[in-house]
Design an enzyme around this catalytic site. Structure first.
Site, PDB file in Angstrom:
ATOM      1  N   SER A 198       6.802 -17.954  16.163  1.00  0.00           N
ATOM      2  CA  SER A 198       5.389 -17.942  15.783  1.00  0.00           C
ATOM      3  C   SER A 198       4.631 -16.893  16.579  1.00  0.00           C
ATOM      4  O   SER A 198       4.641 -16.889  17.811  1.00  0.00           O
ATOM      5  CB  SER A 198       4.765 -19.325  16.026  1.00  0.00           C
ATOM      6  OG  SER A 198       3.357 -19.248  16.057  1.00  0.00           O
ATOM      7  N   ARG A 199       3.926 -16.016  15.875  1.00  0.00           N
ATOM      8  CA  ARG A 199       3.164 -14.966  16.561  1.00  0.00           C
ATOM      9  C   ARG A 199       2.003 -15.552  17.366  1.00  0.00           C
ATOM     10  O   ARG A 199       1.664 -15.040  18.431  1.00  0.00           O
ATOM     11  CB  ARG A 199       2.658 -13.953  15.526  1.00  0.00           C
ATOM     12  CG  ARG A 199       3.766 -13.131  14.888  1.00  0.00           C
ATOM     13  CD  ARG A 199       3.224 -12.056  13.991  1.00  0.00           C
ATOM     14  NE  ARG A 199       2.636 -12.588  12.782  1.00  0.00           N
ATOM     15  CZ  ARG A 199       3.292 -12.783  11.643  1.00  0.00           C
ATOM     16  NH1 ARG A 199       4.574 -12.495  11.568  1.00  0.00           N
ATOM     17  NH2 ARG A 199       2.685 -13.265  10.571  1.00  0.00           N
TER      18      ARG A 199
ATOM     19  N   SER B 288       8.871 -17.285   8.408  1.00  0.00           N
ATOM     20  CA  SER B 288       9.448 -16.286   7.504  1.00  0.00           C
ATOM     21  C   SER B 288      10.919 -16.009   7.806  1.00  0.00           C
ATOM     22  O   SER B 288      11.752 -15.940   6.887  1.00  0.00           O
ATOM     23  CB  SER B 288       8.660 -14.979   7.590  1.00  0.00           C
ATOM     24  OG  SER B 288       7.314 -15.181   7.274  1.00  0.00           O
TER      25      SER B 288
ATOM     26  N   ARG C 146       0.818  -1.218   0.000  1.00  0.00           N
ATOM     27  CA  ARG C 146       0.000   0.000   0.000  1.00  0.00           C
ATOM     28  C   ARG C 146       0.846   1.260   0.000  1.00  0.00           C
ATOM     29  O   ARG C 146       0.400   2.315  -0.441  1.00  0.00           O
ATOM     30  CB  ARG C 146      -0.934  -0.002   1.214  1.00  0.00           C
ATOM     31  CG  ARG C 146      -2.081  -0.993   1.111  1.00  0.00           C
ATOM     32  CD  ARG C 146      -2.910  -1.013   2.366  1.00  0.00           C
ATOM     33  NE  ARG C 146      -2.137  -1.481   3.522  1.00  0.00           N
ATOM     34  CZ  ARG C 146      -2.602  -1.568   4.749  1.00  0.00           C
ATOM     35  NH1 ARG C 146      -3.843  -1.202   5.014  1.00  0.00           N
ATOM     36  NH2 ARG C 146      -1.838  -2.019   5.734  1.00  0.00           N
TER      37      ARG C 146
ATOM     38  N   GLU D 276      -2.941 -14.471  13.246  1.00  0.00           N
ATOM     39  CA  GLU D 276      -4.192 -14.818  12.592  1.00  0.00           C
ATOM     40  C   GLU D 276      -5.068 -15.738  13.440  1.00  0.00           C
ATOM     41  O   GLU D 276      -6.284 -15.788  13.276  1.00  0.00           O
ATOM     42  CB  GLU D 276      -3.916 -15.484  11.239  1.00  0.00           C
ATOM     43  CG  GLU D 276      -3.260 -14.581  10.200  1.00  0.00           C
ATOM     44  CD  GLU D 276      -4.230 -13.557   9.613  1.00  0.00           C
ATOM     45  OE1 GLU D 276      -5.389 -13.492  10.065  1.00  0.00           O
ATOM     46  OE2 GLU D 276      -3.810 -12.817   8.700  1.00  0.00           O
TER      47      GLU D 276
ATOM     48  N   ASP E 136       3.102 -28.172   9.742  1.00  0.00           N
ATOM     49  CA  ASP E 136       2.944 -26.779  10.151  1.00  0.00           C
ATOM     50  C   ASP E 136       2.576 -26.692  11.631  1.00  0.00           C
ATOM     51  O   ASP E 136       2.986 -25.778  12.349  1.00  0.00           O
ATOM     52  CB  ASP E 136       1.867 -26.110   9.295  1.00  0.00           C
ATOM     53  CG  ASP E 136       2.018 -24.601   9.248  1.00  0.00           C
ATOM     54  OD1 ASP E 136       2.905 -24.064   9.926  1.00  0.00           O
ATOM     55  OD2 ASP E 136       1.237 -23.945   8.536  1.00  0.00           O
TER      56      ASP E 136
ATOM     57  N   LYS F 219      -2.981 -17.388   5.705  1.00  0.00           N
ATOM     58  CA  LYS F 219      -3.535 -18.412   6.592  1.00  0.00           C
ATOM     59  C   LYS F 219      -4.542 -17.748   7.533  1.00  0.00           C
ATOM     60  O   LYS F 219      -4.157 -17.135   8.530  1.00  0.00           O
ATOM     61  CB  LYS F 219      -2.423 -19.091   7.384  1.00  0.00           C
ATOM     62  CG  LYS F 219      -1.415 -19.829   6.506  1.00  0.00           C
ATOM     63  CD  LYS F 219      -0.272 -20.399   7.320  1.00  0.00           C
ATOM     64  CE  LYS F 219       0.724 -21.126   6.411  1.00  0.00           C
ATOM     65  NZ  LYS F 219       1.868 -21.678   7.179  1.00  0.00           N
TER      66      LYS F 219
ATOM     67  N   LYS G 180      -4.306 -24.667  12.565  1.00  0.00           N
ATOM     68  CA  LYS G 180      -3.232 -24.936  13.516  1.00  0.00           C
ATOM     69  C   LYS G 180      -2.850 -23.694  14.301  1.00  0.00           C
ATOM     70  O   LYS G 180      -2.249 -23.785  15.380  1.00  0.00           O
ATOM     71  CB  LYS G 180      -2.015 -25.553  12.820  1.00  0.00           C
ATOM     72  CG  LYS G 180      -1.435 -24.738  11.667  1.00  0.00           C
ATOM     73  CD  LYS G 180      -0.493 -23.651  12.100  1.00  0.00           C
ATOM     74  CE  LYS G 180      -0.151 -22.786  10.904  1.00  0.00           C
ATOM     75  NZ  LYS G 180       0.500 -21.544  11.226  1.00  0.00           N
TER      76      LYS G 180
END
Length: 303
Positions: free
Chosen positions: A226-227, A112, A33, A253, A216, A80, A163
């Site tokens: 992992s957030r 990532s 953006r 997410e 995963d 995801k 997951k």
């Protein structure tokens, strides 16, 4: 390869995907953006359009491109999550808007940061179009990134999405220092929960034992990178969800996915005890220790 591709999203995941395509000689265009360019003009002549934005951004991206994508162009979704308004997956949203285009789901145990560091990994690209899946496999495959094809896009997509809810529970488990026995039990029963709702959605059972399901799940539930894991860990430390999310880099997410799954499970009477307790934990209705007690004291049953 000289295929012209565009990656939508300049976050950590978009950057990682960009690096992977460059290994094969692609020169991907990256849109965000803040880049100041018109997305609809940039997708022209692209073989593949790769969406690597968060779930909340998918509907807006689809609107930007509604009249700009040709039927032969491959749409790849690497998101995801579940749409809070429609309860649809990203691939279902893309298919709804572009019914004549091949849609490919890319999902797997892909942190990532590790990919950006050049560490080896594997993933799955799934589509009802074998040709489209093969094309994306070729674009991303390299000595450091092994890509498998699959003909069960909904299963692959759901494995990578659901997951995240179990990862919140896993972070909570580790935050409370409950040990390996508890963690293994949680992941095993969490996988059963993923399969249960995944089958309802039309996914194949065997898909959930593959990279986008079990693979995963293991990665996300065991890594502080992992957030979603970080959310659960923070809640176990006594912080509120607002406090945890304020210090998170990127989107977890699983928070939104939990809300959507609860709606679907309630409506269709699908038994998902871990998801229910994660939802109550996220809403502040129960503490992390109370959630563990509730999970362990359920009625006895056979496996």
């Amino acid at each position: 390869m000289n295929d012209r591709i565009i990656i939508i999203g300049a976050g950590a995941w978009g950057d990682a995907l960009s690096k992977l395509t460059q290994i094969n000689g692609c020169e991907p265009i990256i849109w965000s953006r803040s880049c100041g360019r018109v997305l609809a003009e940039m997708v022209t002549d692209c073989v593949a359009i790769i969406s690597a934005v968060s779930m909340s951004g998918v509907p807006a991206i689809i609107e930007r491109l509604r009249d700009s994508i040709a039927p032969h162009q491959i749409i790849v979704t690497a998101t995801k999550g579940l749409d809070a308004r429609t309860n649809l997956t990203p691939a279902q949203l893309w298919h709804q808007a572009f019914p004549n285009n091949p849609i490919v789901v890319l999902s797997g145990p892909n942190l990532s940061l590790e990919i950006q560091q050049g560490l080896p990994a594997a993933t799955v690209v799934a589509s009802q179009s074998a040709d489209a899946a093969n094309t994306i496999q070729e674009i991303f495959s390299s000595p450091k990134f092994r890509v498998y094809t699959n003909d069960d896009p909904i299963g692959v997509e759901l494995g990578g999405t659901i997951k995240n809810v179990i990862a919140i529970a896993a972070g909570t488990c580790d935050g409370l220092k409950l040990g390996n026995n508890a963690k293994s039990a949680l992941l095993t029963r969490g996988l059963a929960e993923i399969i249960r709702i995944g089958q309802y959605w039309g996914g194949k059972t065997e898909t959930f034992y593959g990279l986008s399901g079990l693979g995963d799940l293991l990665t996300t539930c065991n890594s502080p990178l992992s957030r979603n894991y970080q959310v659960g860990y923070g809640l176990a430390q006594g912080r509120t969800l607002t406090e945890v999310l304020a210090n998170l880099q990127g989107t977890a997410e699983g928070v939104n996915t939990t809300k959507v799954l609860i709606q679907i499970a309630d409506r269709n009477q699908i038994y998902m005890p871990i998801t229910v307790l994660v939802d109550r934990l996220l809403q502040g209705q129960i503490t992390a220790p109370e959630a563990i007690v509730a999970l362990m004291s359920r009625d006895r049953k056979s496996e």
